[in-house]
Design a protein around this motif. Structure first.
Motif, PDB file in Angstrom:
ATOM      1  N   SER A   1      -2.534   5.939  -1.106  1.00 54.82           N
ATOM      2  CA  SER A   1      -3.202   6.874  -2.025  1.00 54.82           C
ATOM      3  C   SER A   1      -4.591   7.262  -1.533  1.00 54.82           C
ATOM      4  O   SER A   1      -5.078   8.351  -1.835  1.00 54.82           O
ATOM      5  CB  SER A   1      -3.311   6.253  -3.420  1.00 54.82           C
ATOM      6  OG  SER A   1      -4.294   5.234  -3.425  1.00 54.82           O
TER       7      SER A   1
ATOM      8  N   CYS B   1       0.840  -1.205   0.000  1.00 59.76           N
ATOM      9  CA  CYS B   1       0.000   0.000   0.000  1.00 59.76           C
ATOM     10  C   CYS B   1       0.876   1.257   0.000  1.00 59.76           C
ATOM     11  O   CYS B   1       1.861   1.344   0.732  1.00 59.76           O
ATOM     12  CB  CYS B   1      -0.899  -0.011   1.240  1.00 59.76           C
ATOM     13  SG  CYS B   1      -1.880   1.491   1.454  1.00 59.76           S
TER      14      CYS B   1
ATOM     15  N   CYS C   1      -6.863   0.550  -7.007  1.00 65.69           N
ATOM     16  CA  CYS C   1      -5.665   0.625  -6.162  1.00 65.69           C
ATOM     17  C   CYS C   1      -4.409   0.674  -7.031  1.00 65.69           C
ATOM     18  O   CYS C   1      -4.118  -0.262  -7.770  1.00 65.69           O
ATOM     19  CB  CYS C   1      -5.619  -0.588  -5.231  1.00 65.69           C
ATOM     20  SG  CYS C   1      -4.097  -0.642  -4.253  1.00 65.69           S
TER      21      CYS C   1
ATOM     22  N   CYS D   1      -9.136   3.661  -2.083  1.00 64.76           N
ATOM     23  CA  CYS D   1     -10.076   2.674  -1.553  1.00 64.76           C
ATOM     24  C   CYS D   1     -10.974   3.297  -0.491  1.00 64.76           C
ATOM     25  O   CYS D   1     -12.188   3.097  -0.496  1.00 64.76           O
ATOM     26  CB  CYS D   1      -9.326   1.473  -0.991  1.00 64.76           C
ATOM     27  SG  CYS D   1      -8.121   1.882   0.293  1.00 64.76           S
TER      28      CYS D   1
HETATM   29  S1  SF4 Z   1      -6.068   2.326  -2.846  1.00 64.99           S
HETATM   30 FE1  SF4 Z   1      -6.033   1.787  -0.649  1.00 64.99          FE
HETATM   31  S2  SF4 Z   1      -4.803  -0.124  -0.521  1.00 64.99           S
HETATM   32 FE2  SF4 Z   1      -4.397   0.817  -2.540  1.00 64.99          FE
HETATM   33  S3  SF4 Z   1      -2.552   2.066  -2.216  1.00 64.99           S
HETATM   34 FE3  SF4 Z   1      -4.338   3.423  -1.923  1.00 64.99          FE
HETATM   35  S4  SF4 Z   1      -4.726   3.361   0.338  1.00 64.99           S
HETATM   36 FE4  SF4 Z   1      -3.402   1.610  -0.202  1.00 64.99          FE
END
Ligand code: SF4
Length: 101
Positions: free
Chosen positions: A37, A34, A79, A40
């Motif tokens: 970002s 992870c 993701c 999710c």
């Molecule tokens: S979308 Fe969620 S699991 Fe994927 S990198 Fe971003 S915070 Fe991490």
């Protein structure tokens, strides 16, 4: 390819509507991959949150019923680190939750 995946989502949900127990999906995240970002948590806050300490994903559920599969697949596809995996549920709520493999 996206159309095929969408069709598969719909078909899977319809096929498993009457067998929710056996169709539950396990949600597995890899916090080592992870990158924080937040996609999710932004789009699927029912299932994902971010740690206030390190910004990394904190899953809110270990598994979900078949009705959640389209949303979970969208989260996994958004993701950027490919850190979200959907796995067959083992029926006990673990579904490889704490495993990194
Ligand atoms: S979308 Fe969620 S699991 Fe994927 S990198 Fe971003 S915070 Fe991490």
């Amino acid at each position: 390819m996206a159309d095929t995946a969408h069709t598969a989502d719909t078909a899977h949900t319809a096929d498993t509507a009457g067998t929710a127990d056996t169709a539950r999906v396990g949600i597995r995240v890899d916090r080592d991959s992870c990158v924080g970002s937040g996609a999710c948590a932004l789009f699927e806050p029912e299932f994902f949150d971010q740690s206030e300490d390190d910004g990394l994903v904190v899953p809110r559920a270990r598994e979900a019923g078949p009705e959640a599969l389209p949303a979970l697949r969208r989260a996994a596809s958004r993701c950027p680190a490919r850190a979200i995996a959907l796995v067959p549920s083992d029926g006990q709520g673990s579904a490889g939750w704490d495993r990194s493999d």
